[in-house]
Write a protein that holds these residues in place. Structure first.
Motif, PDB file in Angstrom:
ATOM      1  N   LEU A 112       0.813  -1.214   0.000  1.00  0.00           N
ATOM      2  CA  LEU A 112       0.000   0.000   0.000  1.00  0.00           C
ATOM      3  C   LEU A 112       0.850   1.269   0.000  1.00  0.00           C
ATOM      4  O   LEU A 112       0.394   2.318  -0.464  1.00  0.00           O
ATOM      5  CB  LEU A 112      -0.938   0.001   1.205  1.00  0.00           C
ATOM      6  CG  LEU A 112      -2.037  -1.067   1.153  1.00  0.00           C
ATOM      7  CD1 LEU A 112      -2.811  -1.110   2.473  1.00  0.00           C
ATOM      8  CD2 LEU A 112      -2.998  -0.812  -0.002  1.00  0.00           C
ATOM      9  N   ALA A 113       2.075   1.188   0.518  1.00  0.00           N
ATOM     10  CA  ALA A 113       2.957   2.363   0.527  1.00  0.00           C
ATOM     11  C   ALA A 113       3.601   2.595  -0.835  1.00  0.00           C
ATOM     12  O   ALA A 113       4.136   3.686  -1.093  1.00  0.00           O
ATOM     13  CB  ALA A 113       4.036   2.192   1.600  1.00  0.00           C
ATOM     14  N   ILE A 223       8.441   7.169   0.627  1.00  0.00           N
ATOM     15  CA  ILE A 223       8.154   7.835   1.899  1.00  0.00           C
ATOM     16  C   ILE A 223       9.132   7.352   2.970  1.00  0.00           C
ATOM     17  O   ILE A 223       9.762   6.300   2.814  1.00  0.00           O
ATOM     18  CB  ILE A 223       6.708   7.552   2.359  1.00  0.00           C
ATOM     19  CG1 ILE A 223       6.495   6.046   2.525  1.00  0.00           C
ATOM     20  CG2 ILE A 223       5.703   8.155   1.378  1.00  0.00           C
ATOM     21  CD1 ILE A 223       5.171   5.671   3.164  1.00  0.00           C
ATOM     22  N   PRO A 224       9.285   8.101   4.065  1.00  0.00           N
ATOM     23  CA  PRO A 224      10.159   7.635   5.150  1.00  0.00           C
ATOM     24  C   PRO A 224       9.706   6.271   5.666  1.00  0.00           C
ATOM     25  O   PRO A 224       8.525   6.050   5.922  1.00  0.00           O
ATOM     26  CB  PRO A 224       9.993   8.721   6.216  1.00  0.00           C
ATOM     27  CG  PRO A 224       9.582   9.942   5.464  1.00  0.00           C
ATOM     28  CD  PRO A 224       8.725   9.443   4.340  1.00  0.00           C
ATOM     29  N   THR A 225      10.665   5.363   5.810  1.00  0.00           N
ATOM     30  CA  THR A 225      10.369   3.991   6.202  1.00  0.00           C
ATOM     31  C   THR A 225      11.341   3.548   7.294  1.00  0.00           C
ATOM     32  O   THR A 225      12.545   3.796   7.195  1.00  0.00           O
ATOM     33  CB  THR A 225      10.474   3.042   4.993  1.00  0.00           C
ATOM     34  OG1 THR A 225       9.531   3.455   3.994  1.00  0.00           O
ATOM     35  CG2 THR A 225      10.186   1.604   5.382  1.00  0.00           C
ATOM     36  N   LEU A 226      10.790   2.896   8.312  1.00  0.00           N
ATOM     37  CA  LEU A 226      11.579   2.409   9.441  1.00  0.00           C
ATOM     38  C   LEU A 226      11.382   0.908   9.574  1.00  0.00           C
ATOM     39  O   LEU A 226      10.241   0.433   9.625  1.00  0.00           O
ATOM     40  CB  LEU A 226      11.145   3.100  10.735  1.00  0.00           C
ATOM     41  CG  LEU A 226      11.697   2.526  12.052  1.00  0.00           C
ATOM     42  CD1 LEU A 226      13.213   2.737  12.142  1.00  0.00           C
ATOM     43  CD2 LEU A 226      10.997   3.171  13.248  1.00  0.00           C
ATOM     44  N   ARG A 242      19.859  -4.298   1.408  1.00  0.00           N
ATOM     45  CA  ARG A 242      19.183  -3.821   0.198  1.00  0.00           C
ATOM     46  C   ARG A 242      18.080  -2.831   0.549  1.00  0.00           C
ATOM     47  O   ARG A 242      17.864  -1.842  -0.172  1.00  0.00           O
ATOM     48  CB  ARG A 242      18.612  -5.006  -0.584  1.00  0.00           C
ATOM     49  CG  ARG A 242      17.968  -4.624  -1.913  1.00  0.00           C
ATOM     50  CD  ARG A 242      17.610  -5.856  -2.719  1.00  0.00           C
ATOM     51  NE  ARG A 242      16.792  -5.523  -3.884  1.00  0.00           N
ATOM     52  CZ  ARG A 242      16.309  -6.408  -4.748  1.00  0.00           C
ATOM     53  NH1 ARG A 242      16.581  -7.702  -4.578  1.00  0.00           N
ATOM     54  NH2 ARG A 242      15.568  -6.036  -5.783  1.00  0.00           N
ATOM     55  N   MET A 243      17.369  -3.056   1.648  1.00  0.00           N
ATOM     56  CA  MET A 243      16.317  -2.135   2.084  1.00  0.00           C
ATOM     57  C   MET A 243      16.903  -0.777   2.456  1.00  0.00           C
ATOM     58  O   MET A 243      16.249   0.257   2.281  1.00  0.00           O
ATOM     59  CB  MET A 243      15.555  -2.720   3.277  1.00  0.00           C
ATOM     60  CG  MET A 243      14.710  -3.937   2.930  1.00  0.00           C
ATOM     61  SD  MET A 243      14.037  -4.781   4.398  1.00  0.00           S
ATOM     62  CE  MET A 243      12.710  -3.629   4.850  1.00  0.00           C
ATOM     63  N   GLN A 244      18.134  -0.768   2.939  1.00  0.00           N
ATOM     64  CA  GLN A 244      18.786   0.481   3.319  1.00  0.00           C
ATOM     65  C   GLN A 244      19.363   1.239   2.126  1.00  0.00           C
ATOM     66  O   GLN A 244      19.626   2.442   2.233  1.00  0.00           O
ATOM     67  CB  GLN A 244      19.905   0.195   4.322  1.00  0.00           C
ATOM     68  CG  GLN A 244      19.408  -0.248   5.693  1.00  0.00           C
ATOM     69  CD  GLN A 244      20.552  -0.599   6.623  1.00  0.00           C
ATOM     70  OE1 GLN A 244      21.276  -1.571   6.400  1.00  0.00           O
ATOM     71  NE2 GLN A 244      20.727   0.189   7.664  1.00  0.00           N
ATOM     72  N   SER A 245      19.526   0.544   1.010  1.00  0.00           N
ATOM     73  CA  SER A 245      20.189   1.176  -0.134  1.00  0.00           C
ATOM     74  C   SER A 245      19.274   1.382  -1.340  1.00  0.00           C
ATOM     75  O   SER A 245      19.688   1.999  -2.322  1.00  0.00           O
ATOM     76  CB  SER A 245      21.398   0.335  -0.561  1.00  0.00           C
ATOM     77  OG  SER A 245      20.992  -0.955  -0.985  1.00  0.00           O
ATOM     78  N   SER A 246      18.032   0.857  -1.286  1.00  0.00           N
ATOM     79  CA  SER A 246      17.124   0.991  -2.427  1.00  0.00           C
ATOM     80  C   SER A 246      15.766   1.465  -1.957  1.00  0.00           C
ATOM     81  O   SER A 246      15.463   1.468  -0.756  1.00  0.00           O
ATOM     82  CB  SER A 246      16.989  -0.347  -3.165  1.00  0.00           C
ATOM     83  OG  SER A 246      16.360  -1.316  -2.344  1.00  0.00           O
ATOM     84  N   GLY A 247      14.913   1.854  -2.926  1.00  0.00           N
ATOM     85  CA  GLY A 247      13.572   2.315  -2.573  1.00  0.00           C
ATOM     86  C   GLY A 247      13.633   3.488  -1.612  1.00  0.00           C
ATOM     87  O   GLY A 247      14.309   4.484  -1.871  1.00  0.00           O
ATOM     88  N   PRO A 248      12.965   3.365  -0.454  1.00  0.00           N
ATOM     89  CA  PRO A 248      12.949   4.476   0.502  1.00  0.00           C
ATOM     90  C   PRO A 248      14.232   4.592   1.316  1.00  0.00           C
ATOM     91  O   PRO A 248      14.372   5.509   2.119  1.00  0.00           O
ATOM     92  CB  PRO A 248      11.776   4.116   1.417  1.00  0.00           C
ATOM     93  CG  PRO A 248      11.743   2.617   1.402  1.00  0.00           C
ATOM     94  CD  PRO A 248      12.111   2.240  -0.025  1.00  0.00           C
TER      95      PRO A 248
END
Length: 278
Positions: A112-113, A223-226, A242-248
């Motif tokens: 949804l994000a 958007i900001p993601t945690l 990968r989550m830290q380097s791609s997308g948000p």
């Protein structure tokens, strides 16, 4: 800290139960539980946020007081969950929200994000969930969801639940163990006790393999993601990087305890409040 109210709405043709708290004029925060949880799992967090935010905690289909699965192929996948979520928010006149997703609820949040979803999610918090899930974990979860053992009493159910989850790093007070057991249990037709959820939820793992590779959605989040990551975690180090380097390019916060967490500690409340308020 405001009280939470229990409501029901028909969403995408299914009855959905949810808790609601706070002023509807405030920003909305949705807290969506894991695959076999209930809206009661994150009651403390919902109450802690309700002074500042309008808070919605749904029971997923097949869980808690919401409808059980009607179409095993359709109802168990994230796409149908997304339809239900959009229907719920539309009926509540919510035009934008922050999303706190736990496990499967986090997978739904990633979908949804994604800016292409049509839902205006402003900030995303993922509680120990990433875009992929190892095959062996899928198999273990599917087996656990499909088989709901019978117990002679609520106390026997509580003892088993406590023993199982403590091995996975979850530590609760006696009162919270009792609260969890009562929320996660239901009577069987013969008077015994079993887990509350619909065993048909296991069909997700057979019919919706796409739910366990959400990189296309994640990399379209803007958007900001945690990511709040358990220790140990079901999110691999490779996925985390990968989550830290791609997308948000999400922020990561490591917490103690394993995959299952109810985000009920003052420390986690502070982290979540600071992230949402930043």
């Amino acid at each position: 800290m405001t009280a939470l109210t229990s409501w029901y709405l028909n969403c995408a043709g299914r009855n959905m139960h949810f808790l609601e708290g706070g002023d509807r004029e405030n920003e909305t925060v949705v807290i969506w539980h894991g695959v076999t949880g209930t809206c009661m799992d994150h009651l403390e967090l919902a109450k802690a946020l309700s002074d500042t935010y309008h808070v919605i905690c749904p029971d997923s289909i097949g869980c808690g007081l919401s409808s059980w699965v009607q179409d095993k192929t359709n109802d168990t996948g994230l796409q149908f969950y997304a339809e239900m979520a959009k229907s719920l928010l539309s009926q509540l006149s919510v035009s934008s929200c922050h999303w706190i997703g736990v496990s499967k609820g986090g997978g739904l949040g990633m979908m949804l994000a994604d800016h292409r979803s049509g839902l205006n999610v402003r900030k995303l918090i993922l509680n120990d969930v990433g875009p992929t899930l190892d095959d062996w974990v899928q198999g273990a979860v599917a087996k656990g969801v499909a088989k709901t053992p019978r117990f002679e009493s609520y106390l026997a159910f509580e003892d088993r639940l406590r023993g199982s989850l403590q091995k996975r790093g979850l530590n609760l007070s006696d009162a919270k163990w009792r609260q969890l057991a009562q929320a996660w249990a239901r009577r069987t037709d013969d008077g015994g006790v079993t887990f509350h959820h619909d065993p048909a939820l296991a069909e997700q793992f057979s019919h919706h393999k796409q739910d366990f590779d959400l990189w296309d959605h994640f990399e379209n989040i803007q958007i900001p993601t945690l990511l709040i990551k358990g220790q140990p975690s079901i999110v691999s180090d490779e996925d985390t990087a990968r989550m830290q380097s791609s997308g948000p390019k999400c922020t990561v916060h490591d917490r103690t305890g394993g995959h299952i967490s109810f985000m009920d500690s003052p420390e986690e409340h502070a982290i979540i409040k600071n992230f949402l308020g930043a």
